[in-house]
Design a protein around this motif. Structure first.
Motif, PDB file in Angstrom:
ATOM      1  N   ALA A   1       0.888  -1.210  -0.154  1.00  0.00           N
ATOM      2  CA  ALA A   1      -0.052  -0.026   0.048  1.00  0.00           C
ATOM      3  C   ALA A   1       0.864   1.379  -0.082  1.00  0.00           C
ATOM      4  O   ALA A   1       0.498   2.282  -0.747  1.00  0.00           O
ATOM      5  N   GLY A   2       2.018   1.247   0.758  1.00  0.00           N
ATOM      6  CA  GLY A   2       2.808   2.281   0.661  1.00  0.00           C
ATOM      7  C   GLY A   2       3.631   2.773  -0.332  1.00  0.00           C
ATOM      8  O   GLY A   2       3.565   4.000  -0.954  1.00  0.00           O
ATOM      9  N   HIS A   3       3.673   1.510  -1.363  1.00  0.00           N
ATOM     10  CA  HIS A   3       4.367   1.961  -2.584  1.00  0.00           C
ATOM     11  C   HIS A   3       3.217   2.590  -3.780  1.00  0.00           C
ATOM     12  O   HIS A   3       3.649   3.605  -4.245  1.00  0.00           O
TER      13      HIS A   3
ATOM     14  N   ALA B   1       1.020   7.417  -6.105  1.00  0.00           N
ATOM     15  CA  ALA B   1      -0.225   8.247  -6.464  1.00  0.00           C
ATOM     16  C   ALA B   1       0.130   9.662  -6.170  1.00  0.00           C
ATOM     17  O   ALA B   1      -0.457  10.676  -6.984  1.00  0.00           O
ATOM     18  N   ARG B   2       0.987   9.869  -5.024  1.00  0.00           N
ATOM     19  CA  ARG B   2       1.375  11.352  -4.853  1.00  0.00           C
ATOM     20  C   ARG B   2       2.084  12.028  -5.972  1.00  0.00           C
ATOM     21  O   ARG B   2       1.995  12.992  -6.603  1.00  0.00           O
TER      22      ARG B   2
ATOM     23  N   ILE C   1      -4.261   3.568   1.420  1.00  0.00           N
ATOM     24  CA  ILE C   1      -3.541   4.188   0.222  1.00  0.00           C
ATOM     25  C   ILE C   1      -4.215   5.435   0.122  1.00  0.00           C
ATOM     26  O   ILE C   1      -2.946   6.623   0.106  1.00  0.00           O
ATOM     27  N   ALA C   2      -5.251   5.998  -0.187  1.00  0.00           N
ATOM     28  CA  ALA C   2      -5.895   7.187  -0.091  1.00  0.00           C
ATOM     29  C   ALA C   2      -5.288   8.268   1.292  1.00  0.00           C
ATOM     30  O   ALA C   2      -4.951   9.223   1.002  1.00  0.00           O
ATOM     31  N   THR C   3      -5.214   7.475   2.408  1.00  0.00           N
ATOM     32  CA  THR C   3      -4.990   8.315   3.426  1.00  0.00           C
ATOM     33  C   THR C   3      -3.439   8.793   3.266  1.00  0.00           C
ATOM     34  O   THR C   3      -2.880   9.631   3.985  1.00  0.00           O
ATOM     35  N   ALA C   4      -2.678   7.733   2.826  1.00  0.00           N
ATOM     36  CA  ALA C   4      -1.189   8.148   2.606  1.00  0.00           C
ATOM     37  C   ALA C   4      -0.872   8.989   1.543  1.00  0.00           C
ATOM     38  O   ALA C   4       0.227   9.591   1.415  1.00  0.00           O
ATOM     39  N   ALA C   5      -1.670   9.308   0.624  1.00  0.00           N
ATOM     40  CA  ALA C   5      -1.574  10.199  -0.391  1.00  0.00           C
ATOM     41  C   ALA C   5      -2.902  11.516  -0.614  1.00  0.00           C
ATOM     42  O   ALA C   5      -3.767  11.371  -1.069  1.00  0.00           O
ATOM     43  N   PRO C   6      -2.717  12.234   0.601  1.00  0.00           N
ATOM     44  CA  PRO C   6      -3.803  13.165   0.823  1.00  0.00           C
ATOM     45  C   PRO C   6      -3.969  14.007  -0.511  1.00  0.00           C
ATOM     46  O   PRO C   6      -3.174  14.543  -1.016  1.00  0.00           O
TER      47      PRO C   6
END
Length: 332
Positions: A184-186, A191-192, A217-222
């Motif tokens: 998910a972090g990747h 995404a960012r 994923i969405a939370t880590a790419a606001p």
């Protein structure tokens, strides 16, 4: 010639059956596909298919009486049946419906149920060729094709405030298990980067079971992502893929959907092998780093990593995926 096709139970396999159906239609067979509800929408995107029948069966259940009931309704309608799954239960409806020709692989010892049995191939053959061979013509391995009318694309994207070719799609889940899921972090890092570079949203697709992964994923790419996992029908998810600028996924059913629409895409493989189920499209790029990572265990085809490290997936950096996506976009 009226033909009944018993469809496979997985989305990716359904997509890979399209070249077989195209061959059958070209030689004049009128095709009806009988499919389980979660796979049936795929066949609505195949022009060679004249009719789709949704089978009222739960996954894994024999449902002997239910299959007899469906078969009674189909008697006298078909000259030939093609049974794509290898299971015994998949061959019951054509047998009970008394369809004269019943074609399929030997599978689970289907003596009597099928009267034209192909020998089971050894190992894990490429699935498109595996299905196409049932037509008696396996000389070429063609790429699957799916299509929707342009108005369907405009309707679905417009309802979500999206514009065709102005968003990205990630399909980060995989029904099979974590050994097929890129971290998910990747996904979040990619995404960012895409959002910062292009200013276009990343749409996260999948089933309801994958909603939590997509939210992570969405939370880590606001501000970069729109989570639609579990919020769309399969057919609308397919339409969204058809309208995307590019797609990134694991080895999954939606990966094959993107390939069949010829969308520029990157597919990250881990425990499985692109020699068995590759995305068949000139616009697809596959990252499977068996040799670079020097992992003799690849492919293991297991749901979870027996060693617990998942290096076949964690070892694929987001920068490599970005570069592969750039290449697919440039050459599409």
């Amino acid at each position: 010639m009226r033909a009944l096709v018993i469809a496979p139970q997985w989305i990716g396999d359904a997509v890979m059956s399209e070249p077989l159906l195209r061959v059958l239609a070209v030689r004049g067979e009128k095709l009806t596909v009988a499919a389980l509800p979660w796979v049936a929408p795929v066949y609505h995107a195949m022009p060679p298919v004249a009719e789709v029948i949704e089978l009222p069966f739960a996954h894994g259940r024999l449902d002997w009486s239910g299959r007899r009931r469906v078969a009674r309704e189909l008697r006298g309608r078909f000259d030939v049946a093609y049974v794509l799954p290898n299971s015994l239960k998949a061959a019951l409806i054509p047998f009970f419906a008394r369809i004269p020709r019943r074609v399929g692989y030997h599978g689970e010892g289907r003596y009597g149920l099928l009267n034209e049995r192909h020998p089971n191939p050894g190992g894990r053959p490429p699935m498109v060729a595996f299905y196409r061979a049932l037509s008696g013509d396996a000389a070429r391995t063609e790429e699957p094709r799916l299509s929707f009318p342009p108005e369907r694309l405009q309707s679905v994207t417009g309802a979500l405030g999206l514009a065709p070719q102005a968003y990205w799609v990630f399909a980060p889940g995989a029904e099979y298990g974590p050994a097929k899921i890129w971290p998910a972090g990747h996904y979040a890092q990619l995404a960012r980067e895409l959002h910062a570079r292009h200013g276009q949203p990343v749409v996260l697709l999948g089933s309801g079971k994958e909603a939590a992964l997509c939210e992570e994923i969405a939370t880590a790419a606001p501000g970069a992502c729109c989570v639609l996992a579990g919020k769309t029908t399969l057919i609308d998810a397919m339409v969204l893929i058809a309208g995307a600028r590019g797609v990134v996924s694991n080895d999954s059913g939606l990966m094959h959907v993107a390939a069949a629409f010829r969308i520029p895409q990157v597919a990250v493989f881990g425990s499985t092998s692109p020699e068995h189920t590759p995305p068949l499209s000139p616009n697809a790029r596959v990252l499977w780093l068996k040799d670079e990572l020097q992992l003799d265990c690849m492919p293991c085809f297991e749901r979870t990593c027996r060693y617990g490290h998942y290096r076949c997936l964690t070892g694929v950096p987001p920068e490599r995926v970005q570069a592969a996506l750039d290449d697919a976009l440039a050459k599409a």
